[in-house]
Design a protein around this motif. Structure first.
Motif, PDB file in Angstrom:
ATOM      1  N   LEU A   1       3.628  -6.870 -10.703  1.00  0.00           N
ATOM      2  CA  LEU A   1       4.250  -5.558 -10.817  1.00  0.00           C
ATOM      3  C   LEU A   1       3.402  -4.492 -10.146  1.00  0.00           C
ATOM      4  O   LEU A   1       3.890  -3.703  -9.328  1.00  0.00           O
ATOM      5  N   ILE A   2       2.114  -4.462 -10.484  1.00  0.00           N
ATOM      6  CA  ILE A   2       1.254  -3.396  -9.986  1.00  0.00           C
ATOM      7  C   ILE A   2       0.950  -3.566  -8.506  1.00  0.00           C
ATOM      8  O   ILE A   2       0.894  -2.592  -7.753  1.00  0.00           O
ATOM      9  N   GLY A   3       0.760  -4.788  -8.082  1.00  0.00           N
ATOM     10  CA  GLY A   3       0.383  -5.036  -6.687  1.00  0.00           C
ATOM     11  C   GLY A   3       1.486  -4.800  -5.688  1.00  0.00           C
ATOM     12  O   GLY A   3       1.216  -4.375  -4.555  1.00  0.00           O
ATOM     13  N   ALA A   4       2.739  -5.049  -6.062  1.00  0.00           N
ATOM     14  CA  ALA A   4       3.810  -4.935  -5.072  1.00  0.00           C
ATOM     15  C   ALA A   4       5.169  -4.599  -5.655  1.00  0.00           C
ATOM     16  O   ALA A   4       5.888  -3.753  -5.114  1.00  0.00           O
ATOM     17  N   ASP A   5       5.545  -5.253  -6.744  1.00  0.00           N
ATOM     18  CA  ASP A   5       6.943  -5.163  -7.196  1.00  0.00           C
ATOM     19  C   ASP A   5       7.341  -3.746  -7.597  1.00  0.00           C
ATOM     20  O   ASP A   5       8.467  -3.308  -7.322  1.00  0.00           O
ATOM     21  N   ASN A   6       6.456  -2.995  -8.250  1.00  0.00           N
ATOM     22  CA  ASN A   6       6.794  -1.627  -8.636  1.00  0.00           C
ATOM     23  C   ASN A   6       7.078  -0.771  -7.411  1.00  0.00           C
ATOM     24  O   ASN A   6       8.029   0.017  -7.390  1.00  0.00           O
ATOM     25  N   ALA A   7       6.233  -0.895  -6.397  1.00  0.00           N
ATOM     26  CA  ALA A   7       6.427  -0.104  -5.183  1.00  0.00           C
ATOM     27  C   ALA A   7       7.696  -0.519  -4.447  1.00  0.00           C
ATOM     28  O   ALA A   7       8.419   0.344  -3.922  1.00  0.00           O
ATOM     29  N   CYS A   8       7.972  -1.808  -4.402  1.00  0.00           N
ATOM     30  CA  CYS A   8       9.208  -2.259  -3.734  1.00  0.00           C
ATOM     31  C   CYS A   8      10.427  -1.646  -4.411  1.00  0.00           C
ATOM     32  O   CYS A   8      11.367  -1.201  -3.731  1.00  0.00           O
ATOM     33  N   ARG A   9      10.417  -1.607  -5.727  1.00  0.00           N
ATOM     34  CA  ARG A   9      11.539  -1.027  -6.455  1.00  0.00           C
ATOM     35  C   ARG A   9      11.626   0.480  -6.222  1.00  0.00           C
ATOM     36  O   ARG A   9      12.699   1.016  -5.919  1.00  0.00           O
ATOM     37  N   LEU A  10      10.488   1.172  -6.315  1.00  0.00           N
ATOM     38  CA  LEU A  10      10.476   2.631  -6.232  1.00  0.00           C
ATOM     39  C   LEU A  10      10.825   3.136  -4.841  1.00  0.00           C
ATOM     40  O   LEU A  10      11.526   4.125  -4.680  1.00  0.00           O
TER      41      LEU A  10
ATOM     42  N   ASP B   1       0.869  -1.173   0.000  1.00  0.00           N
ATOM     43  CA  ASP B   1       0.000   0.000   0.000  1.00  0.00           C
ATOM     44  C   ASP B   1       0.908   1.226   0.000  1.00  0.00           C
ATOM     45  O   ASP B   1       1.370   1.674   1.051  1.00  0.00           O
ATOM     46  N   GLN B   2       1.159   1.771  -1.192  1.00  0.00           N
ATOM     47  CA  GLN B   2       2.197   2.789  -1.315  1.00  0.00           C
ATOM     48  C   GLN B   2       1.722   4.189  -0.910  1.00  0.00           C
ATOM     49  O   GLN B   2       2.496   5.120  -0.877  1.00  0.00           O
ATOM     50  N   HIS B   3       0.445   4.314  -0.540  1.00  0.00           N
ATOM     51  CA  HIS B   3      -0.028   5.593  -0.007  1.00  0.00           C
ATOM     52  C   HIS B   3      -1.280   5.384   0.820  1.00  0.00           C
ATOM     53  O   HIS B   3      -2.329   4.995   0.292  1.00  0.00           O
ATOM     54  N   CYS B   4      -1.181   5.632   2.108  1.00  0.00           N
ATOM     55  CA  CYS B   4      -2.347   5.538   2.985  1.00  0.00           C
ATOM     56  C   CYS B   4      -2.150   6.486   4.158  1.00  0.00           C
ATOM     57  O   CYS B   4      -1.121   7.167   4.275  1.00  0.00           O
ATOM     58  N   HIS B   5      -3.145   6.528   5.026  1.00  0.00           N
ATOM     59  CA  HIS B   5      -3.117   7.357   6.224  1.00  0.00           C
ATOM     60  C   HIS B   5      -3.479   6.488   7.419  1.00  0.00           C
ATOM     61  O   HIS B   5      -3.931   5.355   7.266  1.00  0.00           O
ATOM     62  N   GLY B   6      -3.341   7.045   8.607  1.00  0.00           N
ATOM     63  CA  GLY B   6      -3.756   6.323   9.796  1.00  0.00           C
ATOM     64  C   GLY B   6      -5.267   6.192   9.869  1.00  0.00           C
ATOM     65  O   GLY B   6      -6.012   6.992   9.306  1.00  0.00           O
ATOM     66  N   VAL B   7      -5.729   5.147  10.559  1.00  0.00           N
ATOM     67  CA  VAL B   7      -7.163   4.966  10.775  1.00  0.00           C
ATOM     68  C   VAL B   7      -7.488   5.302  12.228  1.00  0.00           C
ATOM     69  O   VAL B   7      -6.614   5.321  13.100  1.00  0.00           O
ATOM     70  N   ARG B   8      -8.755   5.577  12.487  1.00  0.00           N
ATOM     71  CA  ARG B   8      -9.184   6.032  13.810  1.00  0.00           C
ATOM     72  C   ARG B   8      -9.025   4.911  14.832  1.00  0.00           C
ATOM     73  O   ARG B   8      -9.411   3.767  14.604  1.00  0.00           O
ATOM     74  N   ARG B   9      -8.511   5.289  16.005  1.00  0.00           N
ATOM     75  CA  ARG B   9      -8.313   4.325  17.084  1.00  0.00           C
ATOM     76  C   ARG B   9      -9.522   4.269  18.022  1.00  0.00           C
ATOM     77  O   ARG B   9      -9.586   3.408  18.900  1.00  0.00           O
ATOM     78  N   ASP B  10     -10.474   5.192  17.867  1.00  0.00           N
ATOM     79  CA  ASP B  10     -11.591   5.286  18.799  1.00  0.00           C
ATOM     80  C   ASP B  10     -12.861   4.699  18.182  1.00  0.00           C
ATOM     81  O   ASP B  10     -12.967   4.518  16.973  1.00  0.00           O
TER      82      ASP B  10
END
Length: 374
Positions: free
Chosen positions: A359-368, A17-26
Motif C-alpha cells: 500500500l505505502i510503496g505503490a498501491d496508494n499512489a496508484c489509486r490516488l 515516487d509520488q513527489h520528486c523533481h528533475g536531477v541535474r544533467r550536467d
C-alpha cells in the motif's frame, strides 16, 4: 516462503515516487554537489556536508552503484562520478532506486534539470507531471495582463496545464507560511492585489493572490479528482519552520474540495498522521524526511505508522538535483519500513505486513493519482 521472505519480496517491488523533481544533467564539481546534499547553505570553512546523515549515506549506499567500494572517500566518489559522466551516473542511480513511476514537480524550470520524460527514460520508468500552482501564476503575471483579467487568465492557464498532469502542488508554505486565512478571497480583493503585483511582477508573495492561487488549484483539483500536494515541514532556509506545521492547515482542510497530500511533514510527523487519520481526504507523505534522516529513518516512519491509516501514507523521494537522493530515498524507505514492519510481526499477521508494504510503496499512489498498477 517464510513471512520474512514475503516481506522482502513486497519491499523489492517497483515503487511509485509520488513527489520528486528533475536531477541535474550536467557534471558537478564538489561545491555544486555538496550544495545539493543539504537544504541549507555552504558548510562552514574547514567542514563538509559529507559529514551529515545523507552525506555518509552517499558514500555507503551510492558508491557501490557507481562501481566503488562502500565508504569511498568523497574525492574518490566525485571523481568516479565525473569519469562516468552525468548521464550514466544518473541512469545507474535512478534505475537502482527501482521506481515504476515518477510524479515530477516541474515548478523549478531550469535547463540543467532533466524533464519528466528524461527522468522516465533514464530511470526505466513511466513519468508524469505535477504542476506547481505558484509557478503558473508567475508565468501568467509575466504576460502583464490587465489586473481585471488576471484571475480569469490564471484559471484558464492552470486548467490547461492540469489537462496533462496527475496532480497539482502548492508552495504557499515557503511564501507566507501556513497560518493564512483559510477562506478564498473575494474577487475585488484579488483584482486590487493583482494591480499591485502586475505593476512590477516578480516572485509571488502577496497573501491574497497566494490564497487565490491555492483555492483556484483546489477547485480544479476537486473537479477533476486530482490530488493537491502542499509543502509542509522540513525545507530550505526560505521557510520558517514553526509556521509550516501541517496542523495550521486544519481550517483549510475542513472546507477544501480536493484530496490533500501533506508533503514531507518533518518534524511534524505526528500532526500529519493525525490529520490523515481524522480527515478522509488527507494523506501523509514521508518523502524527503526518509532521505535526510537516513540511518535513523525507521523512527520517522514509525511515528507516521502510529496513527495514520495505512491507506493514507505515501512514499516519495523528493529528489532534487541529484539522482543519489532518489536512490537513497528508495533505499532507506525499503530498509526502514522493513524494520518497522518486522517489529510488528507479532502484532500484525504476515499477510497484513505484506499488504501494508505494498500500500505505502505503490498501491496508494496508484489509486490516488489514477496510475496503472504493475
Amino acid at each position: 516462503m517464510t513471512a520474512a521472505d514475503a516481506l522482502d519480496e513486497a519491499l523489492a517491488m517497483p515503487l511509485v515516487d509520488q513527489h520528486c523533481h528533475g536531477v541535474r544533467r550536467d557534471d558537478l564539481d564538489r561545491s555544486a554537489f555538496e550544495r545539493l546534499i543539504t537544504e541549507g547553505g555552504p558548510s562552514p570553512a574547514g567542514t563538509t556536508h559529507f559529514d551529515s546523515p545523507v552525506g555518509l549515506a552517499v558514500r555507503r549506499w551510492c558508491a557501490p552503484v557507481l562501481g566503488l567500494e562502500p565508504y569511498a572517500a568523497p574525492e574518490a566518489y566525485l571523481d568516479r562520478r565525473r569519469r562516468l559522466g552525468a548521464e550514466e551516473a544518473n541512469r545507474l542511480l535512478l534505475r537502482a532506486a527501482g521506481i515504476a513511476d515518477f510524479c515530477v514537480d516541474t515548478g523549478v524550470a531550469a535547463d540543467d534539470l532533466l524533464t519528466p520524460e528524461e527522468m522516465g527514460r533514464l530511470g526505466g520508468a513511466r513519468a508524469h507531471e505535477v504542476v506547481r500552482i505558484e509557478s503558473v501564476a508567475e508565468d501568467v503575471a509575466g504576460r502583464c495582463p490587465p489586473a481585471t483579467a488576471y484571475a480569469a487568465e490564471f484559471t484558464e492557464e492552470l486548467m490547461r496545464r492540469a489537462d496533462r498532469a496527475v496532480g497539482l502542488k502548492s508552495v504557499i508554505a515557503y511564501r507566507i507560511g501556513l497560518e493564512f486565512d483559510p477562506r478564498p478571497p473575494v474577487a475585488r480583493d484579488v483584482t486590487e492585489a493583482a494591480a499591485r503585483w502586475l505593476a512590477g511582477p516578480a516572485r509571488l508573495t502577496d497573501p491574497v493572490l497566494l490564497r487565490h492561487a491555492l483555492w483556484t488549484g483546489a477547485e480544479i483539483a476537486g473537479d477533476r479528482g486530482l490530488p493537491l500536494q502542499i509543502h509542509t515541514g522540513f525545507g530550505d532556509t526560505d521557510l520558517t519552520l514553526h509556521r509550516v506545521n501541517p496542523a495550521l492547515l486544519t481550517d483549510f482542510i475542513r472546507i477544501v474540495p480536493a484530496p490533500i497530500v501533506l508533503l514531507h511533514c518533518y518534524p511534524y510527523l505526528r500532526e500529519a498522521a493525525y490529520l490523515a487519520a481524522v480527515f478522509p481526504h488527507v494523506h501523509a507523505d514521508i518523502g524527503l524526511t526518509v532521505t535526510y534522516t537516513a540511518a535513523s529513518s525507521a523512527r520517522a516512519i514509525a511515528e507516521v505508522l502510529e496513527l495514520a491509516p495505512f491507506h493514507k501514507i505515501l512514499f516519495s523521494t523528493d529528489c532534487y538535483g541529484l539522482a543519489e537522493l532518489c536512490h537513497l530515498g528508495a533505499h532507506f524507505f525499503r530498509q526502514s519500513l522493513g524494520a518497522v514492519l518486522t517489529e510488528r510481526s507479532g502484532e500484525w499477521s504476515p499477510t497484513d505486513v505484506v499488504r501494508i508494504a505494498r500500500l505505502i510503496g505503490a498501491d496508494n499512489a496508484c489509486r490516488l493519482y489514477s496510475l496503472p498498477q504493475g
